[in-house]
Design an enzyme around this catalytic site. Structure first.
Site, PDB file in Angstrom:
ATOM      1  N   ASP A  49       0.855  -1.198   0.000  1.00  0.00           N
ATOM      2  CA  ASP A  49       0.000   0.000   0.000  1.00  0.00           C
ATOM      3  C   ASP A  49       0.884   1.239   0.000  1.00  0.00           C
ATOM      4  O   ASP A  49       2.103   1.147   0.084  1.00  0.00           O
ATOM      5  CB  ASP A  49      -0.914  -0.004   1.241  1.00  0.00           C
ATOM      6  CG  ASP A  49      -0.128  -0.083   2.548  1.00  0.00           C
ATOM      7  OD1 ASP A  49       1.104  -0.262   2.505  1.00  0.00           O
ATOM      8  OD2 ASP A  49      -0.749   0.027   3.614  1.00  0.00           O
ATOM      9  N   ASP A  65       2.103   4.496   2.067  1.00  0.00           N
ATOM     10  CA  ASP A  65       2.171   4.901   3.465  1.00  0.00           C
ATOM     11  C   ASP A  65       1.200   6.076   3.692  1.00  0.00           C
ATOM     12  O   ASP A  65       0.601   6.592   2.739  1.00  0.00           O
ATOM     13  CB  ASP A  65       3.627   5.279   3.809  1.00  0.00           C
ATOM     14  CG  ASP A  65       3.871   5.261   5.307  1.00  0.00           C
ATOM     15  OD1 ASP A  65       3.460   4.289   5.968  1.00  0.00           O
ATOM     16  OD2 ASP A  65       4.470   6.232   5.825  1.00  0.00           O
TER      17      ASP A  65
END
Ligand code: ZN
Length: 290
Positions: A212, A214
């Site tokens: 993903d 951050d």
């Protein structure tokens, strides 16, 4: 420890990678070290025709936090089995827009922001300063890039891995500051592993799997936990495929300088090294003290 014939390649599995299906003729080895117990029993077996020692970094069932990982025991235990090359698999967050979830990164640099982990095998009577200018083995990095490209995924062949202590993720302010440092991915486990591998004269390469963005990234839709876990699972499948490709490419002899990292790094006069330190570190420095 039952006798195990030497194995030269080690794999340290990160989040989501606790076993590798399809490993043949496996044995589980319990190794004790002068630095304590590794994260789990080490699984030694064959993958793609190559003998491999596999160790899940967080233990099977994910019981050990990044801070609690006994990296010294893990690296020492692998070295004691004969391992000369360690491939580290790590889930990471992206610190750049162009590094997207499900991309693969083969970092070439590390910034260490850990604060609570033993980071050296040495001390207590013996001083050693190894070079860390290039924290990763160049040979292993090159092969990791080639193997990763075979998956058809987007591969970033360089990148700086920022290693934070955790276990919490960063605040948004921290994440923004880290971006100004110019880092590319963020995780919690490359250090002190890379330092210790260098001290053990073991080649070290990281395959960083992006789950993903951050928290600096404020997209229109918030990232769901389900999505992150789904990405993690897809990444783990890619990692297993990459390992198989990589193993078939490894040469028998190393062509890098990782195997002599200590040759000019031991500062303490040999006759001043305490007998206990010699004994504790025989596996790592014995060849330089004879
Ligand atoms: Zn190397």
């Amino acid at each position: 420890m039952p006798p195990v014939s030497p194995v030269t390649v080690g794999v340290i599995g990160g989040s989501g990678l606790y076993q590798i299906e399809g490993m043949d003729a496996t044995t589980e080895v319990e190794v004790s070290t002068p630095f304590g117990t590794p994260s789990d029993r080490i699984i030694v077996g064959e993958l793609a025709g190559v003998r491999v020692a596999f160790l899940p970094r967080h233990g099977r069932g994910h019981r050990i936090s990044p801070t609690e990982v006994n990296a010294r025991a893990n690296i020492y235990a692998l070295k004691s089995l004969g391992v000369q090359r360690v491939i580290s698999v790590s889930a990471v967050g992206s610190m750049r827009e162009e590094i997207r979830p499900l991309d693969l990164v083969v970092p070439d640099q590390i910034v260490d922001r850990t604060v609570a982990r033993p980071r050296t095998f040495f001390g207590e009577g013996i001083v050693v300063h190894v070079g860390m200018a290039e924290p990763y083995c160049p040979e292993l990095r090159e092969l990791l890039i080639r193997a990763a490209e075979m998956t058809g995924r987007t591969v970033h062949p360089v990148g700086t891995y920022l290693c934070i202590e955790g276990p919490q993720f960063s605040t948004r302010a921290e994440s923004r500051i880290y971006r100004q440092w110019g880092v590319d991915v963020i995780g919690m486990t490359a250090m002190p592993e890379a330092r210790l591998a260098r001290e053990a004269e073991v080649c070290y390469g990281t395959l960083a799997l992006v789950t993903d963005y951050d928290v600096w990234h404020q997209s229109e839709e918030p990232v769901s936990v389900e999505q992150v876990i789904a990405n993690l699972e897809r990444n783990v499948d890619a990692a297993k495929e990459i390992l198989r490709h990589l193993l078939t490419m490894l040469s028998a002899e190393r062509r890098c300088s990782c195997g002599s990292a200590l040759a000019s790094s031991i500062v303490t006069a040999p006759d001043r090294i305490p007998p206990e330190a010699r004994q504790r570190l025989e596996l790592l420095i014995g060849k330089y003290l004879r």
